[in-house]
Write an enzyme that holds these catalytic residues in place. Sequence first.
Site, PDB file in Angstrom:
ATOM      1  N   ASP A  29       0.844  -1.192   0.000  1.00 54.19           N
ATOM      2  CA  ASP A  29       0.000   0.000   0.000  1.00 54.19           C
ATOM      3  C   ASP A  29       0.885   1.250   0.000  1.00 54.19           C
ATOM      4  O   ASP A  29       1.894   1.319   0.703  1.00 54.19           O
ATOM      5  CB  ASP A  29      -0.912  -0.014   1.230  1.00 54.19           C
ATOM      6  N   ILE A  30       0.492   2.245  -0.777  1.00 55.81           N
ATOM      7  CA  ILE A  30       1.279   3.477  -0.904  1.00 55.81           C
ATOM      8  C   ILE A  30       1.218   4.316   0.381  1.00 55.81           C
ATOM      9  O   ILE A  30       2.096   5.144   0.623  1.00 55.81           O
ATOM     10  CB  ILE A  30       0.773   4.285  -2.131  1.00 55.81           C
ATOM     11  N   GLY A  91     -15.603   2.559   4.209  1.00 56.73           N
ATOM     12  CA  GLY A  91     -14.320   3.228   3.985  1.00 56.73           C
ATOM     13  C   GLY A  91     -13.627   2.828   2.699  1.00 56.73           C
ATOM     14  O   GLY A  91     -12.416   3.027   2.548  1.00 56.73           O
ATOM     15  N   GLN A  92     -14.382   2.266   1.742  1.00 60.41           N
ATOM     16  CA  GLN A  92     -13.766   1.862   0.466  1.00 60.41           C
ATOM     17  C   GLN A  92     -13.511   3.091  -0.399  1.00 60.41           C
ATOM     18  O   GLN A  92     -14.415   3.904  -0.616  1.00 60.41           O
ATOM     19  CB  GLN A  92     -14.689   0.885  -0.270  1.00 60.41           C
ATOM     20  N   SER A  93     -12.284   3.220  -0.893  1.00 66.86           N
ATOM     21  CA  SER A  93     -11.942   4.390  -1.720  1.00 66.86           C
ATOM     22  C   SER A  93     -11.555   4.001  -3.151  1.00 66.86           C
ATOM     23  O   SER A  93     -11.478   4.873  -4.015  1.00 66.86           O
ATOM     24  CB  SER A  93     -10.804   5.188  -1.077  1.00 66.86           C
ATOM     25  N   HIS A  98     -10.414  -5.486  -2.870  1.00 64.58           N
ATOM     26  CA  HIS A  98      -9.040  -5.726  -2.408  1.00 64.58           C
ATOM     27  C   HIS A  98      -9.044  -6.137  -0.950  1.00 64.58           C
ATOM     28  O   HIS A  98      -9.833  -5.637  -0.158  1.00 64.58           O
ATOM     29  CB  HIS A  98      -8.152  -4.494  -2.612  1.00 64.58           C
ATOM     30  N   HIS A 100      -6.908  -5.947   2.395  1.00 64.84           N
ATOM     31  CA  HIS A 100      -5.769  -5.352   3.093  1.00 64.84           C
ATOM     32  C   HIS A 100      -5.154  -6.425   3.986  1.00 64.84           C
ATOM     33  O   HIS A 100      -5.874  -7.085   4.745  1.00 64.84           O
ATOM     34  CB  HIS A 100      -6.223  -4.203   4.001  1.00 64.84           C
TER      35      HIS A 100
END
Length: 112
Positions: A29-30, A91-93, A98, A100
């Site tokens: 994750d960035i 909280g999905q952006s 995916h 986590h």
Amino acid sequence: MATIFQKIIDKQIPADIVYEDDQCLAFRDINPQAPTHVLVIPKREIKSIDALSPSDGPLIGHLFVVVRQIAQQLGLSDGYRTVINCGRDGGQSVDHIHIHLLAGRSLSWPPG
Ligand code: 5GP
């Protein structure tokens, strides 16, 4: 329009890839929320848990088997957490399902 994850799958933008096979991709994750924060995604775009159909079961199962494999690969012997955010309140952006994979510190519960 392609999501940021589709662009990562297509190698149009770079990512720190930790695992790849014909069905899925895993990359760091960035904006990591723990010392280890990896995202595991299917190469076929499914927008969210809400968009799943029964025939997606084997693919979703495969993603979790890959989580276990990555956990072993990265030596996460003290444990880890998997999270799938769904929709606005979840909280999905990014609209590409995916998992986590979070590890490397003691994670609190319940989540915020
Ligand atoms: P969500 O909020 O949808 O559950 O998770 C999306 C995740 O994607 C966030 O943790 C966010 O930091 C990560 N992310 C967003 N854009 C990029 C990117 O361009 N590269 C990587 N590696 N991660 C990203």
